[in-house]
Design a protein around this motif. Structure first.
Motif, PDB file in Angstrom:
ATOM      1  N   LEU A  91       0.829  -1.200   0.000  1.00  0.00           N
ATOM      2  CA  LEU A  91       0.000   0.000   0.000  1.00  0.00           C
ATOM      3  C   LEU A  91       0.867   1.255   0.000  1.00  0.00           C
ATOM      4  O   LEU A  91       0.597   2.215  -0.724  1.00  0.00           O
ATOM      5  CB  LEU A  91      -0.935  -0.004   1.210  1.00  0.00           C
ATOM      6  N   THR A  92       1.941   1.229   0.779  1.00  0.00           N
ATOM      7  CA  THR A  92       2.867   2.359   0.825  1.00  0.00           C
ATOM      8  C   THR A  92       3.526   2.574  -0.539  1.00  0.00           C
ATOM      9  O   THR A  92       3.623   3.699  -1.020  1.00  0.00           O
ATOM     10  CB  THR A  92       3.941   2.136   1.907  1.00  0.00           C
ATOM     11  N   ALA A  93       3.939   1.487  -1.174  1.00  0.00           N
ATOM     12  CA  ALA A  93       4.579   1.593  -2.497  1.00  0.00           C
ATOM     13  C   ALA A  93       3.603   2.153  -3.525  1.00  0.00           C
ATOM     14  O   ALA A  93       3.974   3.002  -4.342  1.00  0.00           O
ATOM     15  CB  ALA A  93       5.092   0.227  -2.938  1.00  0.00           C
ATOM     16  N   ARG A  94       2.344   1.687  -3.482  1.00  0.00           N
ATOM     17  CA  ARG A  94       1.339   2.198  -4.422  1.00  0.00           C
ATOM     18  C   ARG A  94       1.099   3.687  -4.199  1.00  0.00           C
ATOM     19  O   ARG A  94       0.989   4.459  -5.144  1.00  0.00           O
ATOM     20  CB  ARG A  94       0.040   1.411  -4.292  1.00  0.00           C
ATOM     21  N   ALA A  95       1.017   4.086  -2.936  1.00  0.00           N
ATOM     22  CA  ALA A  95       0.800   5.505  -2.625  1.00  0.00           C
ATOM     23  C   ALA A  95       1.991   6.346  -3.092  1.00  0.00           C
ATOM     24  O   ALA A  95       1.800   7.422  -3.674  1.00  0.00           O
ATOM     25  CB  ALA A  95       0.575   5.680  -1.132  1.00  0.00           C
ATOM     26  N   GLN A  96       3.204   5.873  -2.872  1.00  0.00           N
ATOM     27  CA  GLN A  96       4.389   6.623  -3.308  1.00  0.00           C
ATOM     28  C   GLN A  96       4.449   6.732  -4.830  1.00  0.00           C
ATOM     29  O   GLN A  96       4.818   7.770  -5.377  1.00  0.00           O
ATOM     30  CB  GLN A  96       5.659   5.965  -2.769  1.00  0.00           C
ATOM     31  N   GLU A  97       4.051   5.662  -5.523  1.00  0.00           N
ATOM     32  CA  GLU A  97       4.014   5.682  -6.985  1.00  0.00           C
ATOM     33  C   GLU A  97       2.981   6.702  -7.487  1.00  0.00           C
ATOM     34  O   GLU A  97       3.245   7.455  -8.426  1.00  0.00           O
ATOM     35  CB  GLU A  97       3.663   4.287  -7.496  1.00  0.00           C
ATOM     36  N   THR A  98       1.838   6.742  -6.842  1.00  0.00           N
ATOM     37  CA  THR A  98       0.787   7.686  -7.221  1.00  0.00           C
ATOM     38  C   THR A  98       1.233   9.120  -6.970  1.00  0.00           C
ATOM     39  O   THR A  98       1.035  10.002  -7.814  1.00  0.00           O
ATOM     40  CB  THR A  98      -0.509   7.385  -6.445  1.00  0.00           C
ATOM     41  N   ILE A  99       1.838   9.363  -5.840  1.00  0.00           N
ATOM     42  CA  ILE A  99       2.323  10.703  -5.499  1.00  0.00           C
ATOM     43  C   ILE A  99       3.368  11.158  -6.517  1.00  0.00           C
ATOM     44  O   ILE A  99       3.341  12.301  -6.989  1.00  0.00           O
ATOM     45  CB  ILE A  99       2.876  10.732  -4.053  1.00  0.00           C
ATOM     46  N   ALA A 100       4.266  10.252  -6.892  1.00  0.00           N
ATOM     47  CA  ALA A 100       5.290  10.590  -7.885  1.00  0.00           C
ATOM     48  C   ALA A 100       4.653  10.851  -9.260  1.00  0.00           C
ATOM     49  O   ALA A 100       5.084  11.752  -9.987  1.00  0.00           O
ATOM     50  CB  ALA A 100       6.311   9.463  -7.985  1.00  0.00           C
ATOM     51  N   ARG A 101       3.638  10.086  -9.608  1.00  0.00           N
ATOM     52  CA  ARG A 101       2.960  10.266 -10.906  1.00  0.00           C
ATOM     53  C   ARG A 101       2.355  11.658 -11.024  1.00  0.00           C
ATOM     54  O   ARG A 101       2.374  12.273 -12.087  1.00  0.00           O
ATOM     55  CB  ARG A 101       1.883   9.200 -11.037  1.00  0.00           C
ATOM     56  N   TYR A 102       1.808  12.163  -9.928  1.00  0.00           N
ATOM     57  CA  TYR A 102       1.224  13.503  -9.930  1.00  0.00           C
ATOM     58  C   TYR A 102       2.280  14.587  -9.755  1.00  0.00           C
ATOM     59  O   TYR A 102       1.989  15.759  -9.956  1.00  0.00           O
ATOM     60  CB  TYR A 102       0.184  13.632  -8.809  1.00  0.00           C
ATOM     61  N   GLY A 103       3.472  14.222  -9.347  1.00  0.00           N
ATOM     62  CA  GLY A 103       4.514  15.215  -9.106  1.00  0.00           C
ATOM     63  C   GLY A 103       4.273  16.026  -7.847  1.00  0.00           C
ATOM     64  O   GLY A 103       4.698  17.182  -7.754  1.00  0.00           O
ATOM     65  N   ALA A 104       3.591  15.428  -6.881  1.00  0.00           N
ATOM     66  CA  ALA A 104       3.292  16.131  -5.635  1.00  0.00           C
ATOM     67  C   ALA A 104       4.559  16.298  -4.795  1.00  0.00           C
ATOM     68  O   ALA A 104       5.465  15.476  -4.844  1.00  0.00           O
ATOM     69  CB  ALA A 104       2.243  15.363  -4.843  1.00  0.00           C
ATOM     70  N   THR A 105       4.590  17.387  -4.054  1.00  0.00           N
ATOM     71  CA  THR A 105       5.706  17.694  -3.165  1.00  0.00           C
ATOM     72  C   THR A 105       5.127  18.144  -1.826  1.00  0.00           C
ATOM     73  O   THR A 105       3.920  18.395  -1.730  1.00  0.00           O
ATOM     74  CB  THR A 105       6.573  18.827  -3.750  1.00  0.00           C
ATOM     75  N   PRO A 106       5.963  18.292  -0.807  1.00  0.00           N
ATOM     76  CA  PRO A 106       5.442  18.828   0.456  1.00  0.00           C
ATOM     77  C   PRO A 106       4.826  20.223   0.295  1.00  0.00           C
ATOM     78  O   PRO A 106       3.889  20.582   0.998  1.00  0.00           O
ATOM     79  CB  PRO A 106       6.670  18.864   1.362  1.00  0.00           C
ATOM     80  N   ALA A 107       5.312  20.977  -0.679  1.00  0.00           N
ATOM     81  CA  ALA A 107       4.753  22.312  -0.915  1.00  0.00           C
ATOM     82  C   ALA A 107       3.416  22.235  -1.655  1.00  0.00           C
ATOM     83  O   ALA A 107       2.576  23.120  -1.510  1.00  0.00           O
ATOM     84  CB  ALA A 107       5.735  23.146  -1.724  1.00  0.00           C
TER      85      ALA A 107
END
Length: 184
Positions: A91-107
């Motif tokens: 689940l963590t890996a899927r979430a990290q992959e999704t976050i990277a796909r959107y280009g999300a950052t802490p900002a």
């Protein structure tokens, strides 16, 4: 042996009443009260079915808005949650992959509904915040002004529960079809 024939008759009558009769009554009721939903809420464009307004489908091309992740891989026959624990490495890996796909950052954090799959894995809606988060990417890819795209997203947003659930959501398929009608 003398109970076999009456048992079979009872079984047959039960099947006819509970399966055929009940299903027929429910279908007739649904067709009368909400015929569009009873027929699967099929969305058509120029007489061709392109999807259902009630079942998510996968969009991966940058020129379209993307739906929530699906634990069922957008397969309506396998609708189900993933049943993964919040501490699951998968689940963590899927979430990290999704976050990277959107280009999300802490900002620019990603809205939660774009990271987490819905309970059934086929929710066709995203939050208004989730849709607005994607406006920059879609506007840039399509060459549209961001303000025009934000207005389109906002015009299609609705509160499904009225005053009881005021958070607005957007149907991804309807939004993407509206984008295609713009011709950009």
């Amino acid at each position: 042996m003398n109970y076999l024939l009456p048992s079979l008759r009872l079984w047959l009558v039960t099947i006819l009443i509970c399966v055929v009769g009940y299903a027929g009554m429910m279908l007739a009721f649904a067709q009368t009260v909400t015929p569009w939903r009873a027929d699967g809420s099929i969305v058509e464009v120029e007489g061709r079915a392109v999807g259902s307004a009630l079942v998510a489908q996968e969009f991966t091309v940058p020129r379209y808005f993307w739906p929530r992740p699906s634990a069922a891989d957008y397969d309506a026959m396998g609708a189900a949650g993933s049943n993964l624990s919040p501490t699951s490495d998968d689940l963590t890996a899927r979430a990290q992959e999704t976050i990277a796909r959107y280009g999300a950052t802490p900002a620019t954090p990603l809205p939660a509904d774009l990271v987490a799959a819905s309970g059934g894995g086929l929710d066709p809606h995203i939050s208004l915040d989730g849709a607005l988060y994607q406006v920059d990417r879609v506007a840039q890819t399509r060459g549209l002004p961001q303000a025009e795209l934000r207005n389109l997203v906002t015009s299609l947003a609705f509160a499904p529960g009225g005053v009881f659930a005021p958070e607005r959501i957007v149907n991804v398929l309807e939004l993407n079809l509206a984008l295609d009608r713009l011709g950009a």
